[in-house]
Design a protein around this motif. Structure first.
Motif, PDB file in Angstrom:
ATOM      1  N   LEU A 104       0.831  -1.206   0.000  1.00 54.77           N
ATOM      2  CA  LEU A 104       0.000   0.000   0.000  1.00 54.77           C
ATOM      3  C   LEU A 104       0.867   1.258   0.000  1.00 54.77           C
ATOM      4  O   LEU A 104       1.803   1.370   0.787  1.00 54.77           O
ATOM      5  CB  LEU A 104      -0.911   0.003   1.227  1.00 54.77           C
ATOM      6  N   TYR A 105       0.539   2.206  -0.873  1.00 51.52           N
ATOM      7  CA  TYR A 105       1.292   3.453  -0.939  1.00 51.52           C
ATOM      8  C   TYR A 105       0.368   4.659  -1.118  1.00 51.52           C
ATOM      9  O   TYR A 105      -0.787   4.516  -1.527  1.00 51.52           O
ATOM     10  CB  TYR A 105       2.319   3.412  -2.081  1.00 51.52           C
ATOM     11  N   GLY A 132      -2.672   3.789  -3.658  1.00 52.28           N
ATOM     12  CA  GLY A 132      -2.671   2.627  -4.527  1.00 52.28           C
ATOM     13  C   GLY A 132      -2.066   1.408  -3.886  1.00 52.28           C
ATOM     14  O   GLY A 132      -1.535   1.460  -2.775  1.00 52.28           O
ATOM     15  N   ILE A 133      -2.160   0.305  -4.613  1.00 58.97           N
ATOM     16  CA  ILE A 133      -1.525  -0.939  -4.200  1.00 58.97           C
ATOM     17  C   ILE A 133      -0.668  -1.439  -5.362  1.00 58.97           C
ATOM     18  O   ILE A 133      -0.998  -1.227  -6.523  1.00 58.97           O
ATOM     19  CB  ILE A 133      -2.534  -2.025  -3.773  1.00 58.97           C
ATOM     20  N   ARG A 134       0.431  -2.060  -4.997  1.00 61.11           N
ATOM     21  CA  ARG A 134       1.316  -2.647  -6.006  1.00 61.11           C
ATOM     22  C   ARG A 134       1.728  -4.027  -5.544  1.00 61.11           C
ATOM     23  O   ARG A 134       2.331  -4.189  -4.486  1.00 61.11           O
ATOM     24  CB  ARG A 134       2.543  -1.780  -6.210  1.00 61.11           C
ATOM     25  N   ALA A 142      -6.094   4.830  -7.063  1.00 62.86           N
ATOM     26  CA  ALA A 142      -7.232   5.747  -7.109  1.00 62.86           C
ATOM     27  C   ALA A 142      -6.682   7.125  -6.783  1.00 62.86           C
ATOM     28  O   ALA A 142      -5.787   7.264  -5.945  1.00 62.86           O
ATOM     29  CB  ALA A 142      -8.294   5.334  -6.103  1.00 62.86           C
ATOM     30  N   LYS A 143      -7.219   8.150  -7.446  1.00 59.60           N
ATOM     31  CA  LYS A 143      -6.692   9.498  -7.238  1.00 59.60           C
ATOM     32  C   LYS A 143      -7.762  10.543  -7.473  1.00 59.60           C
ATOM     33  O   LYS A 143      -8.811  10.272  -8.049  1.00 59.60           O
ATOM     34  CB  LYS A 143      -5.523   9.749  -8.191  1.00 59.60           C
ATOM     35  N   LEU A 158      -9.206   6.243 -11.761  1.00 56.74           N
ATOM     36  CA  LEU A 158      -8.768   4.883 -11.451  1.00 56.74           C
ATOM     37  C   LEU A 158      -7.735   4.515 -12.498  1.00 56.74           C
ATOM     38  O   LEU A 158      -7.983   4.662 -13.697  1.00 56.74           O
ATOM     39  CB  LEU A 158      -9.933   3.895 -11.514  1.00 56.74           C
ATOM     40  N   LYS A 159      -6.587   4.064 -12.033  1.00 60.27           N
ATOM     41  CA  LYS A 159      -5.456   3.803 -12.920  1.00 60.27           C
ATOM     42  C   LYS A 159      -4.946   2.383 -12.665  1.00 60.27           C
ATOM     43  O   LYS A 159      -4.790   1.977 -11.519  1.00 60.27           O
ATOM     44  CB  LYS A 159      -4.368   4.812 -12.612  1.00 60.27           C
TER      45      LYS A 159
END
Length: 164
Positions: A104-105, A132-134, A142-143, A158-159
């Motif tokens: 999570l970032y 976001g999550i990676r 999400a932004k 949403l990316k």
């Protein structure tokens, strides 16, 4: 027996590649995004879409630098017999990322949206905080993104992308 050994070797290889992907300091890859207009932009334009290229550089203590360049378009809408043209832009963003936990970032990006193929000329200043999550190379975020130019054009985005 040969199948079990082959399966074990394949599993070790996949785990090794996955570990290397997580330990890299630099990654780059494509992304797609959807933008859901808010505020005045919601009244005049439809849901937007975009695609581009994203890059990440890991720094120290969970911090990283991120950057992207892409194409974003919002379809025009007709309101009270007034037709609004589409908005198309090439957003260029750079920013900082901070890893809260392993996947999570949070991040904040800034940059310029250079308008193309629309009645709007020039560029707009971008501010875009997000979360976001990676997981391995898969990056989903999400932004909220705002473009400042003679007013504010803003949207929730949403990316999704994959970094190599």
């Amino acid at each position: 027996m040969k199948n079990k050994i082959s399966l074990f070797i394949a599993l070790l290889l996949v785990c090794s590649v996955a570990t290397q992907a997580q330990l890299k300091r630099f990654s780059i890859g494509p992304y797609v995004e959807a933008g859901f207009p808010v505020g005045d932009l919601k009244d005049t334009h439809n849901t937007g879409w975009g695609a581009g290229l994203n890059a990440d550089i890991k720094l120290v203590a969970g911090f990283g630098v991120t950057g992207s360049v892409g194409y974003m378009q919002f379809g025009g809408n007709t309101v009270n017999n007034v037709e609004y043209d589409k908005i198309a832009a090439i957003p260029v963003r750079v920013g900082l990322k901070y890893k809260l936990v392993s996947i999570l970032y949070v991040k904040v990006e800034s940059g310029a949206a250079n308008f193309v193929n629309s009645n709007i000329t020039g560029s707009a200043f971008i501010v875009a905080p997000g979360v976001g999550i990676r997981v391995l190379g898969l990056d989903v975020a999400a932004k909220y993104e705002a473009w400042f130019r003679e007013g504010t054009m803003s949207f929730f985005g949403l990316k999704a992308g994959y970094n190599f």
